[in-house]
Write an enzyme that holds these catalytic residues in place. Structure first.
Site, PDB file in Angstrom:
ATOM      1  N   ASN A 143      -5.275  -5.244  -4.451  1.00  0.00           N
ATOM      2  CA  ASN A 143      -4.481  -4.322  -5.267  1.00  0.00           C
ATOM      3  C   ASN A 143      -4.883  -2.905  -4.872  1.00  0.00           C
ATOM      4  OD1 ASN A 143      -3.100  -2.894  -7.192  1.00  0.00           O
ATOM      5  ND2 ASN A 143      -3.857  -4.077  -8.934  1.00  0.00           N
ATOM      6  N   ARG A 201      -0.669  -7.102  -4.179  1.00  0.00           N
ATOM      7  CA  ARG A 201       0.172  -6.756  -5.312  1.00  0.00           C
ATOM      8  C   ARG A 201       0.995  -5.519  -4.939  1.00  0.00           C
ATOM      9  NH1 ARG A 201      -0.967  -2.798 -10.145  1.00  0.00           N
ATOM     10  NH2 ARG A 201       0.898  -3.240 -11.348  1.00  0.00           N
ATOM     11  N   HIS A 205       5.180  -6.331 -14.757  1.00  0.00           N
ATOM     12  CA  HIS A 205       4.229  -7.363 -15.231  1.00  0.00           C
ATOM     13  C   HIS A 205       4.732  -8.765 -14.895  1.00  0.00           C
ATOM     14  CE1 HIS A 205       2.716  -4.496 -18.662  1.00  0.00           C
ATOM     15  NE2 HIS A 205       1.877  -4.464 -17.638  1.00  0.00           N
ATOM     16  N   ARG A 210       1.847   5.401 -23.465  1.00  0.00           N
ATOM     17  CA  ARG A 210       3.281   5.555 -23.153  1.00  0.00           C
ATOM     18  C   ARG A 210       4.120   5.321 -24.406  1.00  0.00           C
ATOM     19  NH1 ARG A 210       3.398   1.296 -18.380  1.00  0.00           N
ATOM     20  NH2 ARG A 210       1.242   1.708 -17.825  1.00  0.00           N
ATOM     21  N   GLU A 247      -3.632 -12.257 -13.268  1.00  0.00           N
ATOM     22  CA  GLU A 247      -2.647 -11.825 -12.279  1.00  0.00           C
ATOM     23  C   GLU A 247      -3.133 -12.070 -10.852  1.00  0.00           C
ATOM     24  OE1 GLU A 247      -0.379  -8.121 -14.032  1.00  0.00           O
ATOM     25  OE2 GLU A 247      -2.278  -8.334 -15.061  1.00  0.00           O
TER      26      GLU A 247
END
Ligand code: ADP
Length: 406
Positions: free
Chosen positions: A9, A101, A190, A251, A393
């Site tokens: 990642n 990713r 996601h 957010r 993940e």
């Protein structure tokens, strides 16, 4: 024989990695993990962790390499040296692939892909959709290819799982010409987490994968929901960008779309100021000054009204997406909580599920507040099974990487 995938990642100034053995898909083994950080900045360093021993009780040894990492190529060179010097143990085997990713695959990718020139070009073409992430991913992929010629590289996209959404779910009601020219539509994010936890839930409950209706609630710092019908995403709360949908750590999630224009006209803010406000100074942090649910729950319990309002706004938004996904799916067989908040905050799970028995959702108080790992937290006879499934993940990226290589 080992089936080793190195999951990568790459961020703008970091490379996170995990070396995962999938020889036994039911019992994957993480042999090493690490983080190269502050790449291109002062104080760059690599922290490399290696598994000692094969058993389930194995420990990890950590080694820190301080050294100048001017770019991602230097980061990968350092990672290669770390593997050479400190393992994992020599009989683990050879890496069969790198699984990267990638945040945004636009409308190009509905599945993982083996990297070639066309794939690199398509990721670059999605840079306007993810200007902070995709360039960093590209830098990481190119560096991994250069450092390890002969080992295939696979890209796994956060957006790909949601490419099965029907047009009515992904279309925004704006001028179609403007939307087409600017690639404005809902993409969703996601995806690896939603795909992973929904599959684990279906397996765990013995549901029919072809027909199971699952709602996944990924509640971390970033947060999104997903309606999964027969293993396919049919709707999700994030949108063209990861700013839409739920209230998140910092957010805003959904707001009236006229607010940005209003702020620019009346509050002397630029478009960038508004972006920064909505991404970094909103959500839980904007509402009560903190973005960690642990702190917010403690303050609310002490009578802090800002903290309580933040929790109430947060839960209300999750509930409205939950209800909307139940309508889209025609009910639900399972609801899955995952990520930092979803896995750990029993109080928030209870608040989200409160008074929903009429929808078939009823938590078991004891099951909700005890236990660990994959577990059912709803009442035995409740029509909808509510679960906690810890997300992974990296494991899902490793699994998808191997699956695309056949
Ligand atoms: P990220 O999106 O950064 O991967 P995570 O999924 O790790 O986020 O979630 C991080 C958030 O999870 C924290 O900011 C915090 O709000 C929440 N969290 C973690 N542990 C707990 C806990 N024990 N109780 C309540 N909230 C928690």
């Amino acid at each position: 024989m080992a089936q080793l995938v190195e999951v990568i990642n790459s961020g703008s100034s970091s490379i996170k990695y995990q070396l995962i053995d999938l020889a036994d898909p039911k019992a994957p083994v993480v042999w090493a993990s690490g983080l190269a950080e502050a790449i291109g900045e002062p104080g760059s360093r690599l922290t490399h962790r290696t598994r000692i021993g094969r058993g389930p009780e194995a420990e990890f040894a950590e080694t820190v390499y301080d050294g100048d990492l001017p770019d991602h190529a230097a980061g990968f060179a350092a990672i290669t040296v770390a593997f050479d010097l400190t393992g994992p143990i020599s009989d683990v085997g050879e890496v069969v692939a790198f699984g990267h990713r990638v945040v945004h695959g636009g409308s190009y990718f509905a599945a993982p892909a083996v990297v070639d020139d066309a794939v690199l070009e398509a990721i670059a073409d999605c840079i306007p959709l993810a200007p902070l992430h995709n360039p960093a991913h590209l830098a990481g992929i190119v560096a991994a290819m250069a450092a390890n010629p002969g080992v295939p590289n696979v890209v796994v996209f956060d957006t790909a799982f949601h490419q099965t959404m029907p047009p009515a779910a992904y279309t925004y009601a704006i001028d179609t010409e403007v939307a087409r020219e600017n690639r404005i539509r809902k993409y969703g994010f996601h995806g690896t987490s939603h795909a992973y936890v929904s599959r684990v839930a279906v397996d765990h409950l013995g549901l029919d994968p072809a027909t199971a209706r699952v709602i996944t609630l990924h509640l971390g710092n970033g947060a999104s929901t997903c309606a999964v019908a027969g293993g396919r995403s049919i709707d999700t709360s994030m949108g063209m960008t990861p700013l839409a949908g739920l209230v998140m750590g910092t957010r805003s999630g959904d707001i009236d779309p006229a607010i940005p224009g209003h702020l620019q006209r009346t509050a002397d803010m630029t478009a960038d100021d508004v972006d920064a406000l909505l991404n970094k100074r909103s959500g839980l942090k904007g509402l009560c000054g903190a973005n960690d649910l642990r702190e917010i729950q403690a303050r609310a319990a002490d009578g802090d009204t800002d903290a309580q309002l933040a929790l109430d706004v947060y839960a209300r938004r999750v509930r409205s997406y939950l209800a909307s996904h139940m309508v889209e799916l025609g009910g639900a067989d399972a609801i899955v909580f995952t990520a930092g908040v979803g896995e750990n905050d029993a109080r928030m799970r209870a608040q989200i599920c409160q008074d929903l028995a009429w929808l078939g959702i009823a938590l078991d108080r004891e099951a909700n507040t005890t236990g660990a790992g994959v577990r059912v937290i709803s009442q035995y006879r409740a029509p909808v099974t509510v679960m906690v499934v810890p997300t992974d993940e990296e494991l899902e990226i490793a699994r998808q990487t191997l699956s695309v290589l056949g």
